[in-house]
Scaffold this motif. Sequence first.
Motif, mmCIF file in Angstrom:
data_model
loop_
_atom_site.group_PDB
_atom_site.id
_atom_site.type_symbol
_atom_site.label_atom_id
_atom_site.label_comp_id
_atom_site.label_asym_id
_atom_site.label_seq_id
_atom_site.Cartn_x
_atom_site.Cartn_y
_atom_site.Cartn_z
ATOM 1 N N CYS A 241 29.208 -9.114 68.048
ATOM 2 C CA CYS A 241 30.043 -9.969 68.895
ATOM 3 C C CYS A 241 30.770 -11.019 68.066
ATOM 4 O O CYS A 241 31.947 -11.305 68.299
ATOM 5 C CB CYS A 241 29.191 -10.642 69.967
ATOM 6 N N GLY B 108 34.031 -8.966 70.224
ATOM 7 C CA GLY B 108 33.969 -8.010 71.317
ATOM 8 C C GLY B 108 32.761 -8.157 72.215
ATOM 9 O O GLY B 108 32.087 -9.182 72.231
ATOM 10 N N VAL B 109 32.515 -7.095 72.965
ATOM 11 C CA VAL B 109 31.443 -7.059 73.958
ATOM 12 C C VAL B 109 30.609 -5.805 73.726
ATOM 13 O O VAL B 109 31.159 -4.699 73.611
ATOM 14 C CB VAL B 109 32.027 -7.032 75.389
ATOM 15 N N VAL C 182 36.454 -3.984 72.176
ATOM 16 C CA VAL C 182 37.214 -4.999 71.448
ATOM 17 C C VAL C 182 38.680 -4.965 71.871
ATOM 18 O O VAL C 182 39.158 -3.959 72.405
ATOM 19 C CB VAL C 182 37.131 -4.778 69.918
ATOM 20 N N PRO C 183 39.405 -6.060 71.633
ATOM 21 C CA PRO C 183 40.852 -6.027 71.873
ATOM 22 C C PRO C 183 41.501 -4.952 71.012
ATOM 23 O O PRO C 183 41.026 -4.642 69.919
ATOM 24 C CB PRO C 183 41.305 -7.436 71.450
ATOM 25 N N THR D 83 40.660 -1.801 73.816
ATOM 26 C CA THR D 83 41.250 -1.960 75.144
ATOM 27 C C THR D 83 42.412 -2.945 75.113
ATOM 28 O O THR D 83 42.413 -3.900 74.326
ATOM 29 C CB THR D 83 40.188 -2.447 76.147
ATOM 30 N N LEU E 75 37.168 -7.304 78.822
ATOM 31 C CA LEU E 75 36.437 -8.220 77.949
ATOM 32 C C LEU E 75 35.787 -9.367 78.711
ATOM 33 O O LEU E 75 35.086 -10.189 78.111
ATOM 34 C CB LEU E 75 37.384 -8.787 76.891
ATOM 35 N N THR E 76 35.993 -9.411 80.037
ATOM 36 C CA THR E 76 35.464 -10.544 80.807
ATOM 37 C C THR E 76 34.732 -10.150 82.089
ATOM 38 O O THR E 76 33.728 -10.772 82.447
ATOM 39 C CB THR E 76 36.605 -11.510 81.178
ATOM 40 N N VAL F 169 30.606 -9.233 82.403
ATOM 41 C CA VAL F 169 30.074 -9.465 81.060
ATOM 42 C C VAL F 169 29.070 -10.613 81.114
ATOM 43 O O VAL F 169 29.397 -11.706 81.578
ATOM 44 C CB VAL F 169 31.196 -9.795 80.058
ATOM 45 N N ARG G 225 27.493 -11.125 73.890
ATOM 46 C CA ARG G 225 28.226 -10.698 75.067
ATOM 47 C C ARG G 225 27.941 -9.217 75.306
ATOM 48 O O ARG G 225 28.184 -8.399 74.417
ATOM 49 C CB ARG G 225 29.726 -10.949 74.894
ATOM 50 N N THR H 88 27.907 -6.031 78.503
ATOM 51 C CA THR H 88 28.251 -5.685 79.873
ATOM 52 C C THR H 88 27.008 -5.703 80.744
ATOM 53 O O THR H 88 25.927 -5.290 80.315
ATOM 54 C CB THR H 88 28.919 -4.301 79.943
#
Length: 231
Positions: free
Chosen positions: A92, A97-98, A122-123, A140, A146-147, A150, A161, A163
Amino acid sequence: MAINNASELKKKFGVSCYVIVYFNPQTPNLWVQMHNLDDITITTTGQLKAAGVRVRDIIAAEDAGRIFRVGHGLWVSADIYTDPELEDALACRLYGGVIGYLTAAARHDLCDAMPPHAYVIVPAEARRPSPGLPIRYIRTRNPDALTVGVDVSDFHGLPIRITSPARTVVDLYRIEPAGIRQHSAAALSRYIATGGSVDELAAVARVFGDWDRLRPEVEIVGETLKGGYMP
């Protein structure tokens, strides 16, 4: 200047360690007694330098196996180094990322998958992971990925972070669903059987436009569980 207790050092520099800093009359510089450096949990080179720790003393502590480098300028204690949660925290931190997909499913005990690498959402523009690290990106361009759904926890000052169980189930059905059908079905069954909220599952699925596809699966699992089957 003297800093001689952990709480004072942490308050001033954000460092979770205990060092004694005092003036050595033989030299005009601050000198640091290092015998308690192994009380560090997680810190950075910059924080140690700000506390007066010399680079050569950091290297000496690393050579002695008292602290370990786990990223560029990031140090942890021996206890933290062997903590299984460190891998998630570093993924993270390093990649922004997540933790998700099959890795999150395994962490939540939703299925019996044992992925050989950590899946990190990740972005799209995230840089490549360092060679040799057991990391696999799921890129993504959707900020909701990403939010939404999460969960964030603290690991000695580093955020983890990951899911949520509901979001994880949704992702298993929407990301490469054909390749992991057995795991997605098992995760959904276990999620519902252990009291997971169908309303939460539906809410997350609607964000990603997947509820119409997931709802029949939920209904089938519900009927199956009524017959006494337990995953």
